[in-house]
Enzyme design. Structure first.
Site, PDB file in Angstrom:
ATOM      1  N   LYS A  16      19.871   6.829 -39.350  1.00 24.21           N
ATOM      2  CA  LYS A  16      19.447   7.979 -40.155  1.00 24.21           C
ATOM      3  C   LYS A  16      20.639   8.812 -40.611  1.00 24.21           C
ATOM      4  CE  LYS A  16      14.745   8.271 -38.465  1.00 24.21           C
ATOM      5  NZ  LYS A  16      13.695   9.048 -37.839  1.00 24.21           N
ATOM      6  N   LYS A  32      11.241  -2.546 -41.097  1.00 22.93           N
ATOM      7  CA  LYS A  32      10.015  -1.902 -40.592  1.00 22.93           C
ATOM      8  C   LYS A  32       9.400  -0.986 -41.649  1.00 22.93           C
ATOM      9  CE  LYS A  32      11.213   2.494 -38.453  1.00 22.93           C
ATOM     10  NZ  LYS A  32      10.864   3.488 -37.495  1.00 22.93           N
ATOM     11  N   LYS A  64       8.331   5.784 -43.265  1.00 18.54           N
ATOM     12  CA  LYS A  64       8.094   6.797 -44.298  1.00 18.54           C
ATOM     13  C   LYS A  64       9.362   7.125 -45.074  1.00 18.54           C
ATOM     14  CE  LYS A  64       8.760  10.601 -41.163  1.00 18.54           C
ATOM     15  NZ  LYS A  64       8.622   9.943 -39.878  1.00 18.54           N
TER      16      LYS A  64
END
Ligand code: AQP
Length: 333
Positions: free
Chosen positions: A112, A195, A198
């Protein structure tokens, strides 16, 4: 009864299929024979910049969805993380126990922070797994139902719990990850090797469970499939079809082998149509129930406040025990 704890972030307008099959579906099953604590982890959501009105709405939408998906507040304790300051208090204690190096090894943080760049990465994203460890250990949870992507965070929780117990005496239950093998990882319909998430660059491969039927049907019918035309489970050579088989099987309860037999000799088109039918039939009532719950906000808040009260009884006892073990002088109550 064994205790379970899990949480979900209010960082989207809807949960996606990965959140449901990887985590929430297990939550619903586990509430039957476990002392179950589930929370909307709104403090974790602060690691991404959110507009206040949106965070508030998404927190309530998350809670309403959990109930609509089958959590029963009379069978489990459902609450909002920020209602209990004990999470932050234990979080600090664990931060003082965690190594900088071990926190730096968390792959979710690495991924991230790489995506958003060093200047936009907040310190809270780095310490997030430690707050998550506090969420879990505050409730002395034996099991943590999560998707495969969370395995490393649960390992960190176990390490911190064991370290605390060996330094300061038995204080915490050491939790185990409860990961249902068959649906541990749901992949993106457009990139079936990644995966479903969102924060994917495109939303085209993500099934949001509150989205209108026609949107989800279109996404499933446009799912990337593989060369060939047999509907068979082969994750390496047919990741797209394997992902759709996993989704169908997890929602319909029909085994993958039975599905392979049913679609033998038929093409991908027929199979995708069947997956679309299963997904829409499953989530249409969830969408309706979510809207009903959101329409009576006072009743929803009452459920969440009752849950917070039940959670506080356990959380404050653990925090007292932790502070005492550390030698912090107790305040008069
Ligand atoms: N694709 C997935 N397959 C299986 N399980 C999944 N989970 C998430 N994606 C998948 C599980 O959902 C639970 C809720 O986790 P969260 O609130 O932390 O949501 P998240 O992990 O932030 O959701 P995303 O979409 O994965 O978000 P980003 O984009 O932030 O990475 C967890 O138990 C998780 O395992």
């Amino acid at each position: 009864m064994k205790r379970v704890l899990s949480g979900i972030q209010p960082t989207a307008d809807s949960f996606h299929l990965g959140n449901y099959l990887g985590a929430v579906k297990q939550w619903v099953d586990l509430q039957k024979d476990h002392d179950a604590f589930y929370c909307v982890v709104d403090l974790h959501a602060l690691t991404v910049e959110t507009e206040p009105a949106l965070l508030r709405r998404r927190t309530l939408v998350a809670a309403a969805q959990l109930i609509a998906l089958g959590l029963d507040p009379s069978k489990c304790t459902l609450f909002i993380q920020s209602h209990l300051s004990e999470h932050n208090q234990l979080g600090w204690v664990l931060e003082c126990l965690a190594g900088f190096g071990e926190a730096s090894r968390m792959t979710q943080f690495k991924d991230k922070s790489q995506k958003s760049g060093a200047d936009r990465t907040v310190v809270g994203l780095f310490t997030y797994p430690i707050l998550q460890a506090a969420d879990i250990m505050l409730y002395q949870a034996h099991r943590v139902p999560v998707g495969e992507d969370q395995r490393q965070h649960i390992e960190l929780t176990r390490d911190l719990g064991q370290r605390f117990n060996s330094r300061y005496g038995e204080t915490f239950v050491i939790p185990e990850a409860h990961i249902m093998k068959s649906a541990a990882k749901i992949n993106d319909l457009q990139d079936p090797t990644a995966k479903m998430s969102k924060s994917s660059a495109s939303n085209a491969g993500v099934i949001d469970i509150l989205d209108a039927t026609d949107i989800n049907v279109k996404k499933i019918k446009s799912a990337v499939t593989d060369a060939g035309k047999e509907v068979v489970f082969d994750e390496k050579n047919k990741p797209g079809i394997s992902n759709l088989l996993t989704i169908h099987s997890a929602l319909s309860g029909i085994s993958i082998t039975e599905l392979e037999n049913e679609f033998a000799g038929k093409g991908y088109g027929d199979f995708k149509g069947a997956v679309a039918d299963v997904v829409t039939a499953y989530f249409a009532p969830v969408r309706e129930k979510t809207q009903q719950l959101l329409a009576d906000e006072a009743a929803l808040l009452k459920i969440l406040n009752d849950g917070s009260q039940k959670a506080r009884a356990v959380a404050s006892a653990t925090l007292d025990k932790t502070y005492a073990a550390l030698g912090l002088v107790p305040r008069n109550k």
